[in-house]
Scaffold this motif. Sequence first.
Motif, PDB file in Angstrom:
ATOM      1  N   TRP A   1      -4.013   3.766   4.139  1.00 40.52           N
ATOM      2  CA  TRP A   1      -2.552   2.999   3.862  1.00 40.52           C
ATOM      3  C   TRP A   1      -2.634   1.531   3.831  1.00 40.52           C
ATOM      4  O   TRP A   1      -2.331   0.797   2.801  1.00 40.52           O
ATOM      5  N   ARG A   2      -3.296   1.043   4.853  1.00 37.46           N
ATOM      6  CA  ARG A   2      -3.167  -0.438   4.789  1.00 37.46           C
ATOM      7  C   ARG A   2      -4.213  -1.013   3.941  1.00 37.46           C
ATOM      8  O   ARG A   2      -3.775  -2.140   3.285  1.00 37.46           O
ATOM      9  N   LYS A   3      -5.429  -0.591   3.615  1.00 33.22           N
ATOM     10  CA  LYS A   3      -6.558  -1.288   3.027  1.00 33.22           C
ATOM     11  C   LYS A   3      -6.377  -0.807   1.522  1.00 33.22           C
ATOM     12  O   LYS A   3      -6.923  -1.580   0.479  1.00 33.22           O
ATOM     13  N   LEU A   4      -5.940   0.369   1.251  1.00 24.91           N
ATOM     14  CA  LEU A   4      -6.313   0.848   0.013  1.00 24.91           C
ATOM     15  C   LEU A   4      -4.767   1.085  -0.907  1.00 24.91           C
ATOM     16  O   LEU A   4      -4.779   0.679  -1.901  1.00 24.91           O
ATOM     17  N   VAL A   5      -4.016   1.590  -0.155  1.00 25.99           N
ATOM     18  CA  VAL A   5      -2.489   1.969  -0.690  1.00 25.99           C
ATOM     19  C   VAL A   5      -1.670   0.713  -0.983  1.00 25.99           C
ATOM     20  O   VAL A   5      -0.996   0.403  -1.941  1.00 25.99           O
ATOM     21  N   LEU A   6      -1.491   0.108   0.246  1.00 25.37           N
ATOM     22  CA  LEU A   6      -0.362  -0.981   0.323  1.00 25.37           C
ATOM     23  C   LEU A   6      -0.792  -2.297  -0.744  1.00 25.37           C
ATOM     24  O   LEU A   6       0.022  -2.611  -1.634  1.00 25.37           O
TER      25      LEU A   6
ATOM     26  N   GLY B   1       9.231  -0.215 -11.958  1.00 24.60           N
ATOM     27  CA  GLY B   1       8.826   0.900 -11.149  1.00 24.60           C
ATOM     28  C   GLY B   1       7.196   0.753 -10.794  1.00 24.60           C
ATOM     29  O   GLY B   1       6.819   1.852 -10.516  1.00 24.60           O
ATOM     30  N   GLY B   2       6.630  -0.297 -10.790  1.00 24.02           N
ATOM     31  CA  GLY B   2       5.323  -0.465 -10.304  1.00 24.02           C
ATOM     32  C   GLY B   2       4.243  -0.219 -11.390  1.00 24.02           C
ATOM     33  O   GLY B   2       3.196  -0.519 -10.864  1.00 24.02           O
TER      34      GLY B   2
ATOM     35  N   ASP C   1       4.523   6.156  -5.586  1.00 24.16           N
ATOM     36  CA  ASP C   1       4.475   7.501  -6.338  1.00 24.16           C
ATOM     37  C   ASP C   1       3.374   7.377  -7.342  1.00 24.16           C
ATOM     38  O   ASP C   1       2.859   8.068  -7.954  1.00 24.16           O
ATOM     39  N   THR C   2       3.330   6.097  -7.835  1.00 27.97           N
ATOM     40  CA  THR C   2       2.431   5.684  -9.066  1.00 27.97           C
ATOM     41  C   THR C   2       1.109   5.306  -8.478  1.00 27.97           C
ATOM     42  O   THR C   2       0.335   5.370  -9.343  1.00 27.97           O
ATOM     43  N   VAL C   3       0.962   5.526  -7.159  1.00 30.79           N
ATOM     44  CA  VAL C   3      -0.634   5.468  -6.698  1.00 30.79           C
ATOM     45  C   VAL C   3      -1.014   6.590  -6.567  1.00 30.79           C
ATOM     46  O   VAL C   3      -0.754   7.614  -6.075  1.00 30.79           O
ATOM     47  N   PRO C   4      -2.379   6.723  -7.423  1.00 31.47           N
ATOM     48  CA  PRO C   4      -2.990   8.178  -7.508  1.00 31.47           C
ATOM     49  C   PRO C   4      -3.341   8.763  -5.926  1.00 31.47           C
ATOM     50  O   PRO C   4      -4.017   7.965  -5.393  1.00 31.47           O
ATOM     51  N   TRP C   5      -3.273  10.023  -6.015  1.00 27.98           N
ATOM     52  CA  TRP C   5      -3.736  10.754  -4.763  1.00 27.98           C
ATOM     53  C   TRP C   5      -5.128  10.512  -4.465  1.00 27.98           C
ATOM     54  O   TRP C   5      -5.540  10.225  -3.338  1.00 27.98           O
ATOM     55  N   GLU C   6      -5.884  10.302  -5.572  1.00 25.52           N
ATOM     56  CA  GLU C   6      -7.274  10.485  -5.603  1.00 25.52           C
ATOM     57  C   GLU C   6      -7.942   9.053  -4.681  1.00 25.52           C
ATOM     58  O   GLU C   6      -8.819   8.867  -4.111  1.00 25.52           O
TER      59      GLU C   6
END
Lengths: 352, 275
Positions: B182-187, B271-272, B161-166
Motif C-alpha cells: 500500500w505504502r510503496k506501490l499503491v499510495l 478521478g485519477g 479504484d483506478t489502480v490495477p489489482w495486478e
Amino acid sequence: MRIALENFTKTFGDTAVIENMNLEIASGEMLALLGPSGCGKSTTLFAVCGIHRMDGGRLLFGDKDVTSVPSQNRNVGVVFQNYALYPHMNIYENIAFPLKIRKDNKKTIDEKVQEIAELVHIPELLDRKPIQLSGGQQQRVALARALVREPDVLLLDEPLANLDAKLRLEMRSEIRRIQQKTGITAILVTHDQVEAMSMCDRIAIMDKGQIVQLSTPKDMYENPASEFVAGFMGNPPISFLDGTVDENDLRLANSSQSLPLSSNISLPNDGETLRLGIRPEHFQPNYPAKLSGKISFIETQGREVLYDVTLENGDVLRSIQSSGMPHAIGELVTWGIDPDKTLAFAANGSRL
Amino acid sequence: MTSNFKTWPVTLLLAVLSLPIVIMFAYLIVDTVTDTTAGSLIPDRFTLEHWRFLFEPPQTGRADIWAVTLNTFLFAGSTSLIVVSVSVTSGYALSRLNMPFRKFFLGGVLTLHAFPTVTLIIAIFLMLQMTGLYNTLIGVILVKTALELPFGIWIMKGFYDTVPWEIEMAGIADGADRFTVWRKLVLPQVHPGLAALGLFSFLSAWSEFILPQVLAPDGASQVLSTYMQNLIKDDRAPDFNLFKSVGLFYALPVMTIYLIFNQKLMNIYGGGTKG
Ligand SMILES: Nc1ncnc2c1ncn2[C@@H]1O[C@H](COP(=O)(O)OP(=O)(O)O)[C@@H](O)[C@H]1O
Ligand SMILES: [Mg+2]
C-alpha cells in the motif's frame, strides 16, 4: 524445483471453479496451462503463487508443503498479462524492488539488477520509466523483475496476449530462451495453443476447471484424448464429420457417401453414432478414401492455401495444401482422407 | 489555434460578460489603498491607512488580526490534514478490502456527501455545548472535518479504484507485505488525488463561514470570516474600505494556492486519470 498440486480445490462463493485437480511439474520443466477463457487457468496460477488461498488440497514445492505459506515467503516470480510494472519507479527500481524488500545490500542489488538486465537484453533502459517503453520492452522488464530474486518457480499469466503479432513471435522464443538458460521451473498460462505448443515441454489442457489431458505438444496433437482437445489443438483447426457405424465404414449423416474406418479405432456397435475428426493436412487430393464436395472458401496463407470443402450434406472439411496448384471457389473436387490418420470420437466426446 | 474558427468574437463576448466581475475585483483592490467619496467612482487619494489593521494593536472589542489569521490557518490546516489522513486509509479500505458492510458504508458515504449539512447545525450546536466544545477551535475543526470526510473518502476511493489489482499482486509476489504494498506501490499512484483533496479541503475550510459563526462566534476562536463579519456588525458608520482590505488579505492565500496548484486541483475532476 518440482511443483505438485494434490486435490486442489478452489471455490468463489458457492461456485467451485476448480475441483480436485492434480498436477505435477518436474524440476526445470516448462508447463503450459492451456484452455479457453474462464476455465480456471489464472485461478490455478494464483493459487500456486499464493495470491488465492486454496480451499482444499495441498501444494508442494519440492517435498515441502507450502499450502499455507504466505505468498511473500514462497519465492515465486510472476509475470502478469499487463506486466504490472510499478509506474512511479524507473526500470532499475522496478527490477530492484524484490531485492529491496528482501533487504539485500546496495552492492548486491546493483550487481543482480545489471546481470538480469543483461539476460533479458535491456541494460540500456534502466533509467527510463515504464511508460516510456514499448510492449516488448515492458515484457522484458516484467520478466527481469520476476527472475531477479532467483525464484524457485516462474509463473507467466498470458504474457504475450498484449503484444502485436511480430513481437509475440520474438518474445515466445525469448521467454523460452531465458527459461532454459536459468533452468527455472515455469508455468505458462495461455489460451493460445500455438504458444503452448511452441514454448513448453508439456501441456496441461483445461476445460471447466478440470485438466482433461496432460501430455507433450506432439503427443497431444496426434493423440488427443477427447473431441475437446482435438478441437482446441491445431491451427487451422480440425474438422468433424458425423455419421453412423456400418460394419467397418462410417455412413455420413444425411448423405450417400461413406468412409472406411481405421482398424486402430475400437469400433462401437453397428448403428451407433460416431464423430470423425480430420485435420486439414490429412485431407489431400492423393489420399485413398475419397470424398466429393465443392470448394466454398479459400484462404491464402502465403506458402500454403487453406480450402474449405462443403460436402453434399453440408458438412465442411478443411484442407491445407502447398500453394502450387490453384483451385477456384465453386470448383467440385474429389479429395481423399487417410483413414489411419483420422481421430474417432464417441457421442460423449471421448476418444475411441 | 485552429484557423477554421475565429476566436475574437468569443473572446469579446467573454470579456463583456466577465467585465462586472473584473470591475468588482479591480475596485476591491483599488479601494483598499485609496479614499473614495461615497457615490463617486473616482478615487481621490492614495493611502495605506486601511491596511493599518495589520500593524496596529486592535481596537477595543476586536481581536488581533494575526491571532485570527493563525486560527484560520489552524482551522483549515487541521481540517485538511485530518480529512486527507482519514480518506487515504478509508478510501483504500472501501476500494480494496473485503470488509463487512462495505456496500452499506459506500451508500452511507454517498448519502452524507449529498446531504444539506446546514440542516444539522442545531443538533451539532447542542452536541458541542454538551461536550464543552462549543466556542472552541477544536469543536469547529471536528465538525468541519466530519462534514468534509464523505467527499474525501469518496474521491479517494475513486482514485484507488483506478489502480490495477495486478500492481498489488505483483508486490505481494515480490515479497512485500500488504502494508508495504500500500505504502510503496499503491499510495504513489494516488498522490495526485491526495494533493488535490488536501488543497480542496484546506480551501473549503478557509472560506467556511457558517460553522465558525454559529459554533465559535467570538473571542479566541475567531477565524477571518467571522472577524470580517464582526467588522460590519452593528456599526453605525461601517468602514467599508477597512472591510475590503481585510477581505483582500483574507483572499490572498486562496488566490496564491489557486495560482500555484491549479494543475493539481484539476486532478480531482479527472478521478485519477493522469492527464
Ligand atoms: N475473484 C473472483 N471471484 C469470483 N469468481 C472468480 C474470481 N476470479 C475468477 N473467478 C471465476 O473463476 C472462473 C475462472 O477464472 P480464471 O481462472 O480467471 O479463468 P482463466 O482461465 O480465463 O484465467 C471464471 O468463471 C471466473 O468468473
Ligand atoms: Mg486468466
